[in-house]
Enzyme design. Sequence first.
Site, mmCIF file in Angstrom:
data_model
loop_
_atom_site.group_PDB
_atom_site.id
_atom_site.type_symbol
_atom_site.label_atom_id
_atom_site.label_comp_id
_atom_site.label_asym_id
_atom_site.label_seq_id
_atom_site.Cartn_x
_atom_site.Cartn_y
_atom_site.Cartn_z
ATOM 1 N N LYS A 116 0.825 -1.214 0.000
ATOM 2 C CA LYS A 116 0.000 0.000 0.000
ATOM 3 C C LYS A 116 0.857 1.261 0.000
ATOM 4 C CE LYS A 116 -4.531 -1.492 1.241
ATOM 5 N NZ LYS A 116 -5.680 -1.420 2.135
ATOM 6 N N LYS A 198 -2.492 -11.212 -7.314
ATOM 7 C CA LYS A 198 -3.869 -11.513 -6.879
ATOM 8 C C LYS A 198 -4.864 -10.553 -7.527
ATOM 9 C CE LYS A 198 -4.823 -8.627 -3.000
ATOM 10 N NZ LYS A 198 -5.353 -8.267 -1.767
ATOM 11 N N LYS A 201 -9.439 -5.179 -6.398
ATOM 12 C CA LYS A 201 -10.351 -4.137 -6.881
ATOM 13 C C LYS A 201 -9.629 -2.821 -7.159
ATOM 14 C CE LYS A 201 -11.781 -3.989 -2.072
ATOM 15 N NZ LYS A 201 -12.753 -4.535 -1.145
#
Length: 337
Positions: A116, A198, A201
Amino acid sequence: MENTPQKICFSGIQPSGTLTLGNYIGALRNFGLMQDSFQCLYCVVDMHAITVRQDPAALRRRCLELTATYIASGLDPVRNILYCQSHVSGHAELAWILNCFTYMGELQRMTQYKDKCAKHADNINAGLFTYPVLMAADILLYQADVVPIGADQKQHLELTRDIAQRFNALFGDVFTVPEGYFGKVGSRVMSLQEPTRKMSKSDPEDTYIALLDPPDVIRRKIRRAVTDSETDIRFDPVNKPGVSNLLSIIAALSSCDAEQAAQELQGQGYGKLKERAAECVIETLAPLQAEHKRLMADKAYLQGVLDENAKRASQMANRTLSKVKRKIGFADWGRKA
Ligand code: TYM
């Protein structure tokens, strides 16, 4: 048996965007499996979501959408406690306390934090760093025995267990040490375009299937999914990640294993493999989508579910919180808050 307290299952999903097929296969579909054997709490983790910037109106709307998704996926809103994290102040309180029992080094090792930071370089806030402690608080607040999650949350669950054990070693058996529950297949659904990453979204639209994608969009995205230059259909995640991902999706949604799915499609070509995968996804999502639409037309009902369940969750949370506060020595002489 009658006096045996019911075991607790806890999990949560962030209302931070459209849910993906990864969220469904890795988590949501397993939530429903728990409702007969556990007292389940399924949380809309809006406090986790604000670790990256959110549009306030969209966040409010997504909170109801996720509640509708929970119910539409088959979670009974009476038997299960479906609620919103920010409605139960105990999450924030326990998170602060657990922050004081978690080491910087532990948090620095978290791969989701590192990812992140790379994605949101302009907003590396303290919440992003202590995110796993809030997650530990979510779980430990309810004395959860089991936590159904996808593989990407495994590291956070390990940390939760470490924090619980550390706290228990200091103060006695305060927290239940939770176990993860991972599905046999599909605990890591991969991106359709980069099948070694992976499905997420926060990646471009063509890399994931959204739970509310209409059938033609699902067919198109799967038809364009990256495979490889061979024609052989076999389950081999290392050498054939794209094909193996589609096989895992079929396996997860039709309750067979990926090798079996490969055998059934042997010799039929990638076109057929993709067609089969698309049909499985469309068939699974159609009833969920219809129910979601029906529920979103009745916002008052969804708000009522969240209001009612926040009270139930708060009662459970307060039991743990009082015990924790007493153990660590916060001044208490039976006074009312
Ligand atoms: P979140 O919102 O990113 O994802 C929700 C759940 O979906 C799973 N998942 C996947 N599973 C398989 N393949 C994928 N591609 C995939 N993408 C997502 C995630 O593993 C997760 O189970 N930190 C959590 C939310 C959370 C939580 C909790 C979970 C907060 N507190 C307490 C359990 C218990 C998260 O960000 O999930």
